[in-house]
Design a protein around this motif. Structure first.
Motif, PDB file in Angstrom:
ATOM      1  N   ILE A 242     -23.854   2.835   7.881  1.00 52.31           N
ATOM      2  CA  ILE A 242     -24.403   1.554   7.412  1.00 52.31           C
ATOM      3  C   ILE A 242     -25.868   1.429   7.812  1.00 52.31           C
ATOM      4  N   SER A 243     -26.173   1.834   9.036  1.00 51.76           N
ATOM      5  CA  SER A 243     -27.564   1.783   9.489  1.00 51.76           C
ATOM      6  C   SER A 243     -28.445   2.655   8.613  1.00 51.76           C
ATOM      7  N   LEU A 244     -27.973   3.838   8.254  1.00 47.31           N
ATOM      8  CA  LEU A 244     -28.755   4.718   7.382  1.00 47.31           C
ATOM      9  C   LEU A 244     -28.989   4.085   6.015  1.00 47.31           C
ATOM     10  N   LYS A 245     -27.960   3.445   5.474  1.00 48.13           N
ATOM     11  CA  LYS A 245     -28.095   2.791   4.167  1.00 48.13           C
ATOM     12  C   LYS A 245     -29.133   1.682   4.193  1.00 48.13           C
ATOM     13  N   HIS A 246     -29.347   1.093   5.368  1.00 43.62           N
ATOM     14  CA  HIS A 246     -30.333   0.016   5.514  1.00 43.62           C
ATOM     15  C   HIS A 246     -31.634   0.525   6.128  1.00 43.62           C
TER      16      HIS A 246
ATOM     17  N   VAL B 152     -32.978   4.035  10.891  1.00 44.05           N
ATOM     18  CA  VAL B 152     -32.762   5.402  11.357  1.00 44.05           C
ATOM     19  C   VAL B 152     -32.494   5.449  12.859  1.00 44.05           C
ATOM     20  N   ASP B 153     -33.236   4.684  13.646  1.00 44.14           N
ATOM     21  CA  ASP B 153     -33.029   4.701  15.099  1.00 44.14           C
ATOM     22  C   ASP B 153     -31.633   4.213  15.474  1.00 44.14           C
ATOM     23  N   ALA B 154     -31.166   3.152  14.820  1.00 46.81           N
ATOM     24  CA  ALA B 154     -29.819   2.639  15.097  1.00 46.81           C
ATOM     25  C   ALA B 154     -28.765   3.659  14.680  1.00 46.81           C
ATOM     26  N   ALA B 155     -28.985   4.320  13.548  1.00 52.14           N
ATOM     27  CA  ALA B 155     -28.042   5.348  13.093  1.00 52.14           C
ATOM     28  C   ALA B 155     -27.990   6.500  14.090  1.00 52.14           C
ATOM     29  N   ALA B 156     -29.155   6.934  14.533  1.00 46.15           N
ATOM     30  CA  ALA B 156     -29.208   8.041  15.487  1.00 46.15           C
ATOM     31  C   ALA B 156     -28.484   7.676  16.779  1.00 46.15           C
ATOM     32  N   THR B 157     -28.651   6.450  17.224  1.00 50.09           N
ATOM     33  CA  THR B 157     -27.972   5.995  18.441  1.00 50.09           C
ATOM     34  C   THR B 157     -26.456   6.040  18.257  1.00 50.09           C
ATOM     35  N   ALA B 158     -25.984   5.548  17.117  1.00 49.62           N
ATOM     36  CA  ALA B 158     -24.539   5.554  16.856  1.00 49.62           C
ATOM     37  C   ALA B 158     -24.007   6.978  16.814  1.00 49.62           C
ATOM     38  N   PHE B 159     -24.718   7.871  16.135  1.00 48.31           N
ATOM     39  CA  PHE B 159     -24.256   9.248  16.022  1.00 48.31           C
ATOM     40  C   PHE B 159     -24.313   9.977  17.367  1.00 48.31           C
ATOM     41  N   ARG B 160     -25.314   9.654  18.181  1.00 47.35           N
ATOM     42  CA  ARG B 160     -25.379  10.252  19.525  1.00 47.35           C
ATOM     43  C   ARG B 160     -24.193   9.803  20.374  1.00 47.35           C
TER      44      ARG B 160
END
Length: 67
Positions: free
Chosen positions: A37-41, A44-52
């Protein structure tokens, strides 16, 4: 399992391990969804944090697009 073999000494341990794995999988699924969802919006930093965080929980996790 406990209702079938209540005297089974490993039953409680096996059930606890299964519950732990289920909780971990649910947490991973939630974090992957948050990352996507973060990537769709374009967050990128929030997405990277979630994936980490996924990789912190399961270092061998291989997230596949479209799953």
């Amino acid at each position: 399992m406990l209702s079938v073999q209540p005297a089974q000494p490993d039953a409680t341990r096996i059930i606890e391990q299964a519950n732990d794995r289920l909780e971990r999988h649910e947490q991973i699924d939630k974090l992957i969804a948050e990352g996507e969802i973060s990537l769709k919006h374009d967050k990128v930093d929030a997405a990277a944090t979630a994936f980490r965080r996924v990789l912190d929980i399961a270092p061998d996790n291989r997230m596949r697009s479209g799953d």
